[in-house]
Design a protein around this motif. Sequence first.
Motif, PDB file in Angstrom:
ATOM      1  N   GLN A  97      50.097  28.485  52.764  1.00  0.00           N
ATOM      2  CA  GLN A  97      51.058  28.789  51.709  1.00  0.00           C
ATOM      3  C   GLN A  97      51.618  27.477  51.187  1.00  0.00           C
ATOM      4  O   GLN A  97      52.112  26.657  51.971  1.00  0.00           O
ATOM      5  CB  GLN A  97      52.194  29.656  52.249  1.00  0.00           C
ATOM      6  CG  GLN A  97      53.303  29.948  51.247  1.00  0.00           C
ATOM      7  CD  GLN A  97      52.877  30.905  50.154  1.00  0.00           C
ATOM      8  OE1 GLN A  97      52.128  31.844  50.410  1.00  0.00           O
ATOM      9  NE2 GLN A  97      53.356  30.675  48.940  1.00  0.00           N
ATOM     10  N   MET A  98      51.527  27.263  49.893  1.00  0.00           N
ATOM     11  CA  MET A  98      52.017  26.024  49.297  1.00  0.00           C
ATOM     12  C   MET A  98      53.044  26.358  48.231  1.00  0.00           C
ATOM     13  O   MET A  98      52.774  27.152  47.321  1.00  0.00           O
ATOM     14  CB  MET A  98      50.867  25.215  48.704  1.00  0.00           C
ATOM     15  CG  MET A  98      49.832  24.777  49.727  1.00  0.00           C
ATOM     16  SD  MET A  98      48.641  23.631  49.057  1.00  0.00           S
ATOM     17  CE  MET A  98      49.691  22.217  48.765  1.00  0.00           C
ATOM     18  N   ASN A  99      54.214  25.762  48.348  1.00  0.00           N
ATOM     19  CA  ASN A  99      55.315  26.016  47.429  1.00  0.00           C
ATOM     20  C   ASN A  99      55.717  24.725  46.722  1.00  0.00           C
ATOM     21  O   ASN A  99      55.303  23.627  47.100  1.00  0.00           O
ATOM     22  CB  ASN A  99      56.511  26.576  48.205  1.00  0.00           C
ATOM     23  CG  ASN A  99      56.166  27.814  48.994  1.00  0.00           C
ATOM     24  OD1 ASN A  99      55.490  28.720  48.499  1.00  0.00           O
ATOM     25  ND2 ASN A  99      56.622  27.866  50.239  1.00  0.00           N
ATOM     26  N   SER A 100      56.534  24.881  45.720  1.00  0.00           N
ATOM     27  CA  SER A 100      57.045  23.729  44.956  1.00  0.00           C
ATOM     28  C   SER A 100      55.912  22.782  44.572  1.00  0.00           C
ATOM     29  O   SER A 100      55.996  21.569  44.788  1.00  0.00           O
ATOM     30  CB  SER A 100      58.100  22.981  45.776  1.00  0.00           C
ATOM     31  OG  SER A 100      59.162  23.844  46.136  1.00  0.00           O
ATOM     32  N   LEU A 101      54.860  23.354  44.024  1.00  0.00           N
ATOM     33  CA  LEU A 101      53.667  22.565  43.708  1.00  0.00           C
ATOM     34  C   LEU A 101      53.949  21.532  42.629  1.00  0.00           C
ATOM     35  O   LEU A 101      54.742  21.766  41.697  1.00  0.00           O
ATOM     36  CB  LEU A 101      52.530  23.483  43.303  1.00  0.00           C
ATOM     37  CG  LEU A 101      51.897  24.240  44.474  1.00  0.00           C
ATOM     38  CD1 LEU A 101      51.078  25.426  43.983  1.00  0.00           C
ATOM     39  CD2 LEU A 101      51.031  23.307  45.309  1.00  0.00           C
ATOM     40  N   LYS A 102      53.276  20.390  42.761  1.00  0.00           N
ATOM     41  CA  LYS A 102      53.429  19.274  41.849  1.00  0.00           C
ATOM     42  C   LYS A 102      52.093  18.943  41.217  1.00  0.00           C
ATOM     43  O   LYS A 102      51.039  19.263  41.794  1.00  0.00           O
ATOM     44  CB  LYS A 102      53.928  18.050  42.615  1.00  0.00           C
ATOM     45  CG  LYS A 102      55.156  18.287  43.472  1.00  0.00           C
ATOM     46  CD  LYS A 102      55.450  17.072  44.340  1.00  0.00           C
ATOM     47  CE  LYS A 102      56.611  17.323  45.282  1.00  0.00           C
ATOM     48  NZ  LYS A 102      56.890  16.143  46.144  1.00  0.00           N
ATOM     49  N   PRO A 103      52.085  18.303  40.078  1.00  0.00           N
ATOM     50  CA  PRO A 103      50.805  17.912  39.472  1.00  0.00           C
ATOM     51  C   PRO A 103      49.930  17.093  40.422  1.00  0.00           C
ATOM     52  O   PRO A 103      48.694  17.227  40.386  1.00  0.00           O
ATOM     53  CB  PRO A 103      51.240  17.091  38.255  1.00  0.00           C
ATOM     54  CG  PRO A 103      52.563  17.680  37.875  1.00  0.00           C
ATOM     55  CD  PRO A 103      53.222  18.018  39.182  1.00  0.00           C
ATOM     56  N   GLU A 104      50.538  16.300  41.272  1.00  0.00           N
ATOM     57  CA  GLU A 104      49.752  15.489  42.207  1.00  0.00           C
ATOM     58  C   GLU A 104      49.119  16.315  43.326  1.00  0.00           C
ATOM     59  O   GLU A 104      48.355  15.789  44.126  1.00  0.00           O
ATOM     60  CB  GLU A 104      50.606  14.366  42.814  1.00  0.00           C
ATOM     61  CG  GLU A 104      51.929  14.809  43.391  1.00  0.00           C
ATOM     62  CD  GLU A 104      53.080  14.616  42.411  1.00  0.00           C
ATOM     63  OE1 GLU A 104      52.913  14.952  41.211  1.00  0.00           O
ATOM     64  OE2 GLU A 104      54.154  14.167  42.856  1.00  0.00           O
ATOM     65  N   ASP A 105      49.423  17.605  43.380  1.00  0.00           N
ATOM     66  CA  ASP A 105      48.740  18.491  44.330  1.00  0.00           C
ATOM     67  C   ASP A 105      47.399  18.968  43.789  1.00  0.00           C
ATOM     68  O   ASP A 105      46.648  19.640  44.500  1.00  0.00           O
ATOM     69  CB  ASP A 105      49.615  19.712  44.644  1.00  0.00           C
ATOM     70  CG  ASP A 105      50.866  19.359  45.425  1.00  0.00           C
ATOM     71  OD1 ASP A 105      51.931  19.913  45.110  1.00  0.00           O
ATOM     72  OD2 ASP A 105      50.767  18.529  46.357  1.00  0.00           O
ATOM     73  N   THR A 106      47.097  18.650  42.556  1.00  0.00           N
ATOM     74  CA  THR A 106      45.828  19.051  41.960  1.00  0.00           C
ATOM     75  C   THR A 106      44.667  18.431  42.723  1.00  0.00           C
ATOM     76  O   THR A 106      44.604  17.211  42.897  1.00  0.00           O
ATOM     77  CB  THR A 106      45.774  18.618  40.481  1.00  0.00           C
ATOM     78  OG1 THR A 106      46.785  19.330  39.752  1.00  0.00           O
ATOM     79  CG2 THR A 106      44.407  18.913  39.875  1.00  0.00           C
ATOM     80  N   VAL A 117      48.316  26.746  38.298  1.00  0.00           N
ATOM     81  CA  VAL A 117      49.703  27.114  38.535  1.00  0.00           C
ATOM     82  C   VAL A 117      50.604  26.075  37.886  1.00  0.00           C
ATOM     83  O   VAL A 117      50.239  24.892  37.797  1.00  0.00           O
ATOM     84  CB  VAL A 117      49.988  27.239  40.047  1.00  0.00           C
ATOM     85  CG1 VAL A 117      49.758  25.920  40.772  1.00  0.00           C
ATOM     86  CG2 VAL A 117      51.375  27.780  40.317  1.00  0.00           C
ATOM     87  N   GLN A 118      51.760  26.495  37.438  1.00  0.00           N
ATOM     88  CA  GLN A 118      52.700  25.573  36.815  1.00  0.00           C
ATOM     89  C   GLN A 118      53.448  24.774  37.874  1.00  0.00           C
ATOM     90  O   GLN A 118      53.599  25.239  39.021  1.00  0.00           O
ATOM     91  CB  GLN A 118      53.701  26.348  35.964  1.00  0.00           C
ATOM     92  CG  GLN A 118      53.090  26.987  34.730  1.00  0.00           C
ATOM     93  CD  GLN A 118      54.141  27.594  33.818  1.00  0.00           C
ATOM     94  OE1 GLN A 118      55.266  27.867  34.220  1.00  0.00           O
ATOM     95  NE2 GLN A 118      53.758  27.802  32.560  1.00  0.00           N
ATOM     96  N   PRO A 119      53.905  23.595  37.523  1.00  0.00           N
ATOM     97  CA  PRO A 119      54.714  22.821  38.474  1.00  0.00           C
ATOM     98  C   PRO A 119      55.896  23.650  38.973  1.00  0.00           C
ATOM     99  O   PRO A 119      56.539  24.362  38.204  1.00  0.00           O
ATOM    100  CB  PRO A 119      55.179  21.633  37.632  1.00  0.00           C
ATOM    101  CG  PRO A 119      54.101  21.459  36.616  1.00  0.00           C
ATOM    102  CD  PRO A 119      53.652  22.858  36.280  1.00  0.00           C
TER     103      PRO A 119
END
Length: 122
Positions: free
Chosen positions: A82-91, A12-14
């Motif tokens: 449910q996870m929103n506003s995902l960031k690269p550090e959520d990888t 998913v994109q940031p």
Amino acid sequence: QVQLVESGGGLVQPGGSLRLSCAASGFTLDYYAIAWFRQAPGKEREGISCISSNDGSTYYADSVKGRSNISRDTAKNTVSLQMNSLKPEDTAVYSCAAGDDCEVAITEYAYWGQGTQVTVSS
């Protein structure tokens, strides 16, 4: 056969969103606290959210608070994150686990899923 299976991971994109699901077979999730953990390469496993079995209380780590929502679907015997506003550090690899209580140590969770990969990248 007692089993937990996660689904919903992917690339998913940031800024994007994902809905992770934890499905149980062989037992009823409603009787257990269900927690989500994640582990990024080279890092320790991190507990990020939990929903209790008795009153449905929910808990979130600071790293995901305000961006995530954990919920049960009793009819489907699943718990979703449910996870929103995902960031690269959520990888990370995201896993669900079933335990007696959200306060128990990670080693006391009785059942674990195999995990699903979440990659946040443009």
